[in-house]
Design an enzyme around this catalytic site. Structure first.
Site, short mmCIF file in Angstrom:
data_model
loop_
_atom_site.label_atom_id
_atom_site.label_comp_id
_atom_site.label_asym_id
_atom_site.label_seq_id
_atom_site.Cartn_x
_atom_site.Cartn_y
_atom_site.Cartn_z
N ASP A 1 -59.48 -11.29 -71.43
CA ASP A 1 -59.83 -10.25 -72.00
C ASP A 1 -59.74 -8.46 -71.38
O ASP A 1 -60.68 -8.66 -70.19
CB ASP A 1 -60.58 -10.39 -72.45
CG ASP A 1 -61.13 -9.45 -74.13
OD1 ASP A 1 -60.35 -8.45 -73.46
OD2 ASP A 1 -60.84 -9.42 -74.96
N LYS B 1 -57.68 -0.37 -75.75
CA LYS B 1 -58.55 0.88 -75.07
C LYS B 1 -57.90 1.62 -74.22
O LYS B 1 -56.96 2.74 -75.35
CB LYS B 1 -60.20 0.30 -74.29
CG LYS B 1 -60.55 -0.23 -75.86
CD LYS B 1 -62.26 -0.63 -74.94
CE LYS B 1 -63.19 -1.42 -75.70
NZ LYS B 1 -63.63 -0.39 -77.36
N PHE C 1 -68.24 -10.65 -75.55
CA PHE C 1 -67.87 -10.01 -76.56
C PHE C 1 -66.77 -8.78 -76.68
O PHE C 1 -65.55 -9.03 -75.96
CB PHE C 1 -68.21 -8.90 -76.53
CG PHE C 1 -68.38 -7.28 -77.29
CD1 PHE C 1 -68.96 -7.73 -78.23
CD2 PHE C 1 -66.77 -6.87 -77.55
CE1 PHE C 1 -68.44 -6.34 -79.95
CE2 PHE C 1 -67.07 -5.82 -78.55
CZ PHE C 1 -67.72 -5.86 -79.52
#
Length: 402
Positions: A226, A255, A141
């Site tokens: 990531d 984030k 994801f």
């Protein structure tokens, strides 16, 4: 009609239904706790999918944002501003790299990493134009843009968004043999999550990340990590790659970099990688804006203390000890994760992940399900041991009830 029901009804009427939130309407929050519009308090055990590593309303982050709001919030990259150089310098130093390319959202950072890898492949490695390949892992994801869902194996994220962007090879996560076989002369990068979050907090086999690092060096391929969810303290280290003493060529961050205050993301690498960009070839009006830089600088300062990484490591050990006691008792079939991050697989006979999440909500604990029977636990790193234990007590109560 209650305030909660009224707010949810209005949202359903006037917003696209691209999410399925739990039926709670948050009005305020502090630390690891949130309060809804009815005045009910909830322990946040999700932390905005790791965007809120430093807790809700962290005083240092709020003060940094307020101070910058009084000065200047946006210049666009048409002009320099006085927080930009410091932000890039400090973030590069935190990552042990030379250059930073700031963006806003995680998906933008992943898109930027993809463009970086392709441009590097054509201009540095010498791959024929239009032939670059990037190897990714199944169950990944990385975001929801058209290009990113082109290499997703999640049907909900991918279906009916084609035609899809070519140039990606999908291999099983954790399988070095398959990865080695997928790398060709035209491969420019391997893009991986050190821990797959959305897939259920999947930790790869020991030695996998080190093997990826070794393979990519040998084959002249970029290793792009990531760390949008796994990075910035979540797993007990600044970066999840550190658990195997691995330094990738490219960090993809987001984030928690914005502290849950503003969206901030970045691609961080050395000059021989990010140096491929020249003026006009990539950009973002809000990327690296003064407000974002001010907040992110305070995030970096918090991380430099090591306090949050240590809390995540110590409380994470406690979390996993307690969760593993639930395995085999007829309700939990498996627990995975690292640091203050866990995926808990619920026996489908006891309910779906959504049903368990709703029952926990009724007891004042907020988590979120993924992929049917899994719930994710990722509280803010500021959570106290007492609050963490209380949250786990509610989980046990839900799992052992009738």
């Amino acid at each position: 009609m209650s305030r909660t029901a009224d707010a949810i009804r209005s949202a359903d009427e006037h917003s696209a239904h691209n999410y399925h939130p739990l039926p709670v309407v948050v009005a305020s929050a502090e630390g690891a706790w949130m309060t809804d519009v009815e005045g009910r308090r909830y322990l946040d055990m999700l932390a905005g999918y790791s965007a809120l590593n430093f807790g809700h309303g962290n005083r240092r982050l709020i003060d940094a944002a307020k101070a910058q709001l009084e000065r200047v919030t946006l210049t666009s990259r048409a002009f320099h501003h006085d927080r930009f150089a410091e932000f890039c310098t400090e973030l590069a130093a935190l990552c042990g790299k030379e250059m930073v390319l700031p963006m806003n959202t995680g998906a933008e950072a992943v898109e930027t990493a993809v463009k970086t890898a392709r441009k590097w492949g054509y201009e540095v490695k010498g791959v024929p134009d239009g032939q670059a390949k990037i190897v990714v892992a199944a169950n990944n994801f990385h975001g929801r843009t058209t290009t990113i869902v082109s290499f997703s194996t999640d049907h909900e994220a991918r279906d009916h968004y084609g035609p899809y962007t070519p140039g990606f090879e999908i291999v099983p996560y954790g399988d070095l043999t398959a990865l080695d076989a997928a790398v060709t002369a035209n491969t420019v990068a391997v893009l991986l999550e050190p821990i797959q979050g959305e897939a259920g907090v999947l930790v790869p086999p020991a030695g996998y990340l080190a093997g990826v690092r070794r393979l990519t060096r040998e084959r002249n391929v970029l290793f792009m990590a990531d760390e949008i969810q796994s990075g910035l303290g979540r797993t007990g280290k600044t970066f999840a790659c550190e658990h195997e003493d691995v330094v990738p060529d490219v960090y993809v961050l987001g984030k928690a970099l914005g502290g849950g205050v503003v969206p901030v993301s970045a691609v961080v690498a050395d000059r021989d990688v990010l140096g491929v960009f020249r003026p006009g070839e990539h950009g973002s009006t809000f990327g690296g804006n003064p407000l974002a830089c001010a907040v992110a600088l305070e995030v970096i300062a918090l991380l430099r203390t090591g306090e949050y990484q240590q809390r995540a490591a110590e409380l994470g050990d406690h979390l996993h000890r307690e969760l593993n006691l639930l395995v085999g008792g007829g309700a939990v079939t498996a627990v995975r994760g690292r640091g203050l991050w866990a995926g808990v697989d619920i026996d489908p006979a006891r309910g779906t992940g959504r049903e368990i999440s709703e029952k926990l909500m009724g007891l004042g604990v907020l988590v979120k399900d993924t992929h049917g029977s899994t719930i994710r636990i990722a509280p803010p790193l500021v959570i106290s041991k007492e609050d963490l234990d209380w949250g786990l007590e509610q989980l046990r109560a839900v799992l052992t009830a009738g």
